[in-house]
Write a protein that holds these residues in place. Structure first.
Motif, PDB file in Angstrom:
ATOM      1  N   SER A 144      37.355  31.556  49.467  1.00 37.52           N
ATOM      2  CA  SER A 144      38.715  31.876  49.574  1.00 37.52           C
ATOM      3  C   SER A 144      38.913  30.303  49.139  1.00 37.52           C
ATOM      4  N   ASP A 191      33.615  33.284  40.094  1.00 41.33           N
ATOM      5  CA  ASP A 191      32.353  33.880  40.754  1.00 41.33           C
ATOM      6  C   ASP A 191      31.624  34.053  39.346  1.00 41.33           C
ATOM      7  N   SER A 205      30.290  33.323  47.424  1.00 40.21           N
ATOM      8  CA  SER A 205      30.988  33.758  46.294  1.00 40.21           C
ATOM      9  C   SER A 205      31.331  35.350  47.091  1.00 40.21           C
ATOM     10  N   ALA A 258      35.686  36.773  41.273  1.00 40.85           N
ATOM     11  CA  ALA A 258      36.812  37.185  39.605  1.00 40.85           C
ATOM     12  C   ALA A 258      35.882  35.399  38.979  1.00 40.85           C
ATOM     13  N   LYS A 289      37.779  43.753  48.036  1.00 38.34           N
ATOM     14  CA  LYS A 289      37.468  41.857  47.911  1.00 38.34           C
ATOM     15  C   LYS A 289      37.940  42.045  46.195  1.00 38.34           C
ATOM     16  N   PHE A 308      40.385  32.047  39.558  1.00 40.70           N
ATOM     17  CA  PHE A 308      40.365  32.613  40.943  1.00 40.70           C
ATOM     18  C   PHE A 308      40.833  33.801  41.320  1.00 40.70           C
ATOM     19  N   THR A 309      42.054  34.618  39.842  1.00 38.19           N
ATOM     20  CA  THR A 309      41.897  36.298  40.310  1.00 38.19           C
ATOM     21  C   THR A 309      41.006  36.934  39.583  1.00 38.19           C
ATOM     22  N   ASN A 322      40.186  40.001  50.127  1.00 38.62           N
ATOM     23  CA  ASN A 322      39.048  39.422  50.632  1.00 38.62           C
ATOM     24  C   ASN A 322      38.936  38.219  52.257  1.00 38.62           C
ATOM     25  N   ARG A 354      42.254  32.301  46.564  1.00 41.03           N
ATOM     26  CA  ARG A 354      42.030  33.518  45.533  1.00 41.03           C
ATOM     27  C   ARG A 354      43.341  34.788  45.564  1.00 41.03           C
ATOM     28  N   ASN A 355      43.038  34.595  44.100  1.00 36.20           N
ATOM     29  CA  ASN A 355      44.539  35.306  43.388  1.00 36.20           C
ATOM     30  C   ASN A 355      45.791  34.887  43.139  1.00 36.20           C
TER      31      ASN A 355
END
Ligand code: HEC
Ligand code: HEC
Length: 334
Positions: free
Chosen positions: A232, A198, A43, A195, A192, A322-323, A112, A274-275
């Motif tokens: 990530s 996590d 995480s 999201a 960081k 993941f956002t 991240n 991520r994102n």
């Protein structure tokens, strides 16, 4: 790395054969997904005590990040390309440059990034500080080429002298390139974005929708997770782009430009995810403008499968978990 791949395939096997059918409730499926993701999941969270302890350094790093005077032509700052309001990348800027015919790789995010094992889209660097150093010096980023020019520029601004003194002068006696890098590292290290994924991995089953959980099952059973692992979902290793079907665009050969061995052709870093729903366009060459297309292409080129439209849609839903939120207070220009 090899070991990681094998054990990952093993867990995929177990996941896709047995356990799935034994529990059918939504709750059961959520728990199964968590179990499958667990071995490689890490995480992300911001470290408030680090921020408090290093606030002078972080404030300085933030100021440097937004400062256009530190680039060769004084026209761009780190933020011009890694726009913190746009999840640390800048698709519009990249596409503009590309339209002008410049060779620009799509800009990866800085959010991240402290936890990546490898940096740049070809994974050419493995040290975060060295990456920040390179960002000042190389063509296509700040382009200053000469460390001394950065220091010269900083010394012209009394406010910087004050900030450097507060952040460092107890240890160091003058502004050096090393302390510039230190300050930027401190700032970047807390960019960081925790999201829903996590919270889900911590045991909260309600943060993911049904479609997201089904998308997660596909992400595991279609073996996306064999490459996209770690904190990530990527950023850990390089792999061949076009393992199954050659990538249509072979202009940029990735890691081959770093080590000219033919077995390195078309090796790129497994992109962190991520994102990802917020960071179009996709791939080093921006071959996909939309996330659906990116997922479809991955099915074809990395797995040799045609994902169904509904499968793509579910995986996309999962990737949306993941956002994280942009930390507005933390990134506010001082
Ligand atoms: C003109 C656009 C531009 C500017 C300005 C710029 N960068 Fe970059 N940055 C890029 C591109 C493009 C890459 C990827 C390069 C590659 O893969 O070869 C990158 C990569 C990175 C990475 C690695 C991210 C990852 O996922 O591996 C970090 C960290 C980074 N830059 C930080 C910075 C910092 C700090 C500054 C300011 C000192 C900066 N950049 C200025 C375009 C830019
Ligand atoms: C064999 C390893 C491998 C597998 C399997 C794999 N990928 Fe990838 N993926 C990569 C690499 C390498 C890249 C980076 C390519 C580039 O930069 O051009 C990437 C990039 C991506 C991107 C684009 C991210 C961005 O910001 O540009 C998405 C989205 C993605 N993968 C999703 C998936 C999904 C969904 C699956 C499963 C269907 C999958 N991947 C399977 C290696 C893999």
């Amino acid at each position: 790395m090899k070991l990681l791949r094998y054990s990952c395939w093993l867990s995929l096997y177990i996941f896709s054969t047995g356990v799935l059918h034994s529990q059918t409730s939504v709750e059961g499926k959520a728990n199964e997904l968590r179990t499958a993701l667990k071995p490689y999941f890490v995480s992300v969270s911001r470290d408030d005590s680090f921020i408090k302890k290093n606030i002078a350094k972080i404030n300085l790093g933030r100021k440097l990040f937004y400062d256009k005077k530190l680039s060769l032509g004084k026209g761009v700052s780190c933020n011009s390309c890694h726009d913190l309001q746009k999840y640390g990348t800048n698709g519009d800027y990249y596409l503009q440059q590309k339209a002008k015919g410049q060779f620009y790789r799509d800009v990866p995010t800085v959010y991240n990034s402290v936890s990546f094992e490898l940096f740049n889209v070809d994974g050419s660097l493995s040290n975060f500080k060295n990456k920040i150093r390179e960002a000042f010096l190389r063509t296509h980023e700040m382009e200053v080429q000469n460390e001394a020019l950065v220091i010269q520029e900083l010394k012209k601004t009394p406010e910087y002298l004050k900030m450097f003194r507060e952040a460092f002068f107890k240890k160091s006696t003058s502004i050096t390139f090393d302390v510039v890098i230190d300050a930027l590292e401190a700032f970047l290290s807390q960019l960081k974005t925790p999201a829903p994924i996590d919270a889900f991995m911590e045991g909260n089953n309600t943060v993911l929708s049904n479609a997201q959980i089904q998308g997660g099952e596909l992400f595991v059973s279609k073996a996306c997770y064999s490459c996209h692992t770690g904190s990530s979902f990527g950023g850990q290793m390089i792999n061949k782009l076009g393992v199954e079907v050659p990538w249509p665009n072979q202009k940029d050969m990735g890691y081959y430009h770093i080590k000219r061995k033919s077995s390195n052709k078309m090796f790129f870093r497994v992109a962190p995810l991520r994102n990802v729903a917020k960071t179009a366009p996709y791939f080093h060459d921006a071959l996909a403008m939309r996330l659906d297309k990116a997922i479809k292409l991955m099915g074809i080129h990395e797995r040799g499968i045609q994902l169904k439209v509904v499968e793509v849609a579910k995986i996309k839903e999962f990737l949306k978990s993941f956002t994280g939120e942009i930390p507005q207070d933390y990134i506010k220009e001082n």
